[in-house]
Design an enzyme around this catalytic site. Structure first.
Site, short mmCIF file in Angstrom:
data_model
loop_
_atom_site.label_atom_id
_atom_site.label_comp_id
_atom_site.label_asym_id
_atom_site.label_seq_id
_atom_site.Cartn_x
_atom_site.Cartn_y
_atom_site.Cartn_z
N LYS A 262 0.83 -1.21 0.00
CA LYS A 262 0.00 0.00 0.00
C LYS A 262 0.87 1.26 0.00
CE LYS A 262 -3.99 -1.76 2.60
NZ LYS A 262 -4.95 -1.66 1.49
N ARG A 336 -10.29 -11.50 1.52
CA ARG A 336 -11.11 -12.56 0.92
C ARG A 336 -10.43 -13.92 1.03
NH1 ARG A 336 -11.31 -9.36 -4.63
NH2 ARG A 336 -11.13 -7.69 -3.09
N1 BES Z 1 -8.20 -3.75 4.09
C1 BES Z 1 -8.32 -3.30 2.75
C2 BES Z 1 -9.63 -2.53 2.50
C3 BES Z 1 -9.82 -1.25 3.27
C4 BES Z 1 -9.53 -0.03 2.67
C5 BES Z 1 -10.34 -1.24 4.54
C6 BES Z 1 -9.73 1.15 3.37
C7 BES Z 1 -10.54 -0.08 5.25
C8 BES Z 1 -10.24 1.13 4.65
C9 BES Z 1 -8.30 -4.49 1.82
O1 BES Z 1 -7.53 -5.57 2.22
C10 BES Z 1 -7.74 -4.03 0.53
O2 BES Z 1 -6.59 -3.66 0.51
N2 BES Z 1 -8.54 -4.06 -0.52
C11 BES Z 1 -8.10 -3.65 -1.81
C12 BES Z 1 -8.64 -4.63 -2.80
C13 BES Z 1 -8.03 -4.51 -4.18
C14 BES Z 1 -6.55 -4.83 -4.14
C15 BES Z 1 -8.75 -5.44 -5.11
C16 BES Z 1 -8.64 -2.25 -2.05
O3 BES Z 1 -9.73 -1.92 -1.59
O4 BES Z 1 -7.93 -1.47 -2.68
MN MN Z 2 -5.53 -5.37 1.70
#
Ligand code: BES
Ligand code: MN
Ligand code: ZN
Length: 484
Positions: A262, A336
């Site tokens: 991230k 997931r």
């Molecule tokens: N934990 C994150 C989602 C999230 C984002 C929770 C902001 C709380 C606040 C999740 O694991 C994630 O990183 N999701 C990705 C999915 C993508 C890579 C398909 C996302 O939302 O960017």
């Molecule tokens: Mn994630």
């Protein structure tokens, strides 16, 4: 670890002597109850809207606080919760507060639900996360609800306290940094609290057991971490239970994104990525005290998502608990993967329904903003049931469709599934991915709580940070199931 709230709440028939702050609840159509004349009311802007407050120094105590409950014919649990929260926040610098609700709740026919709502509002608003502060952050210790002081009011306080304590327990877990709330620490805290609550059976699987049980998704995410994973199951089996509900919560104790790392900005709040697990486990802790007559089992797959030498690489494939193979193209779509195994394990017990809670997608925040959770379900009546429970407790949930056409976005060239869909509809493709792991014929609803689990603005019922979102909806959902 005992379930406690930051303030103690009691009932009384009279305002206690020497109380430092007295809050009086005022309906917007009964402004005369405020004791202030029109000119003062107009000048102060106090209209007695639900949750509005006006602090007046003195007036028999150190502080007198007028708190609005909105129109008297619309008085409900929500307006009482908001009012008690506003009174508590206004009194946070004194030690004791009396909330005189007698006039406002007299027309309310259910004194138990009135004091329950007031207790929840007060205890949630008084919550602070003090674990890592060198000085105690606030002073308010005692709230007295002044009404008729009867047994029904006391029963409402007991219920409100159990519910607020569960929400605060979830907030503590979520606010605890990823470096200290490891999977093992999460499991230890839940085990200790469950032992205190009584009537709960806790099973914790360590890494060996997780491997023996073939939880391939949980192991795949854990590969990059120096912290061992855990898989926690808590079961509640009251005598004469009506039905069996399974609860599943995403338990990523910190989400760096893994090798699909991230940006620093997005990583700052990622200690919140176990809010689903915190909500389902905290809900379990309240069930014995509330004597909810439904069998419930909660499951939490726990790991952080890190970038160590053995971290899974984009393109790697693992086999999930139910035998499905998954190509991991983005290691940041990790929730997931751990939920896949947990949903499969939960399905094996053939519960009547499965609810999962997860801070799953940023896309859900794009769609619904940061105050509303998404609900995706294979069963419309279950989705309606969850949303009705949320509405009752003031937690906003809105349905999103599981679009069949988008399922093909999850087709992989090398495995049964890939873990990401296309550029759009990320919450929906995540939901479609999860659906692959839910046992045939089991009604299931997925709550994407990425937005409301953690707040960067001060909410009405607590400080910034963890909200404990979902706990009150789940408790309400289970209590409604008991009387269906
Ligand atoms: N934990 C994150 C989602 C999230 C984002 C929770 C902001 C709380 C606040 C999740 O694991 C994630 O990183 N999701 C990705 C999915 C993508 C890579 C398909 C996302 O939302 O960017
Ligand atoms: Mn994630
Ligand atoms: Zn995540």
């Amino acid at each position: 670890m005992t379930l406690e709230t930051t303030v103690t709440v009691a009932t009384a028939r009279k305002v206690p002597a020497k109380v430092e702050a007295v809050a009086r609840l005022v309906a917007s159509d009964r402004l005369d109850d405020s004791g202030l004349d029109r000119g003062v009311l107009d000048a102060s802007g106090f209209e007695a809207k639900a949750g509005q407050s006006l602090v007046i120094p003195g007036g028999g105590a150190v502080l007198t606080i007028l708190v609005g409950v909105g129109p008297s014919n619309g008085l409900d649990a929500r307006s009482l919760r908001l009012a008690a929260a506003a009174a508590t926040k206004a009194a946070q610098r004194v030690r004791s507060l009396a909330v005189d609700h007698a006039a406002a709740t007299a027309p309310f026919d259910d004194p138990t639900s009135a004091t329950q709502a007031l207790t929840e509002g007060a205890a949630l608003a008084a919550y602070r996360f003090g674990a890592h502060r060198s000085a105690a952050p606030h002073a308010l210790r005692k709230v007295t609800l002044v009404g008729n002081g009867d047994k029904r009011e006391a029963a409402g306080v007991a219920r409100g306290r159990a519910i607020a304590a569960a929400v605060c327990f979830a907030r503590d877990l979520v606010n605890e940094p990823g470096g200290t709330l490891t999977p093992a620490e999460f499991a230890a805290r839940v085990s200790a609290a469950a032992a205190d609550a009584g009537s709960l059976k806790v099973t914790v699987w360590d890494k060996r057991k997780i491997a023996a049980q073939r939880l391939g998704g949980l192991l795949a995410v854990n590969q990059g971490s120096g912290n061992e994973p855990r898989f926690v199951q808590v079961s509640y089996r009251p005598a004469g239970a009506r039905g069996h509900v399974a609860l599943v919560g995403k338990g990523i104790t910190f989400d760096s994104g893994g090798l699909s790392l991230k940006q620093p900005e997005s990583m700052m709040t990622m200690k919140c990525d176990m809010a689903g697990a915190a909500a389902v486990m905290s809900t379990m802790l309240a069930l014995p005290a509330l004597r909810v007559p439904v069998a419930v089992t909660a499951y939490a797959p726990l790991t952080d998502n890190m970038t160590g030498d053995f971290a899974q690489r984009p393109g790697d494939v693992f086999t999930a608990r139910n035998g499905t193979t998954v190509e991991v193209l983005n290691t940041d779509a990790e929730g997931r993967l751990v939920l896949a195994d947990a949903l499969a394990v939960a399905s094996e017990a053939r519960p009547d329904v499965i609810l999962d809670l997860a801070t799953l997608t940023g896309a859900c925040m794009v769609a619904l903003g940061d105050k509303v959770a998404g609900v995706l379900s294979n069963d419309e009546s279950l989705s309606d049931e969850v949303r009705a429970a949320g509405t009752e407790v003031g937690e906003a949930l809105w349905p999103l469709p599981l679009v069949e056409d988008y399922r093909k976005l999850l087709d992989s060239e090398v495995a049964d599934l890939k873990n990401i869909g296309g550029r759009y509809g990320g919450t929906i493709t995540a939901g479609l991915f999860l659906r692959e792991f839910v046992g045939e014929g089991i009604p299931w609803a997925h709550l994407d709580i990425a937005g409301p689990a953690f707040t960067e603005e001060v909410p009405a019922d607590g400080p910034k940070g963890a909200t404990g979102f979902g706990v009150r909806t789940l408790i309400e959902f289970l209590e409604r199931r008991a009387v269906r």
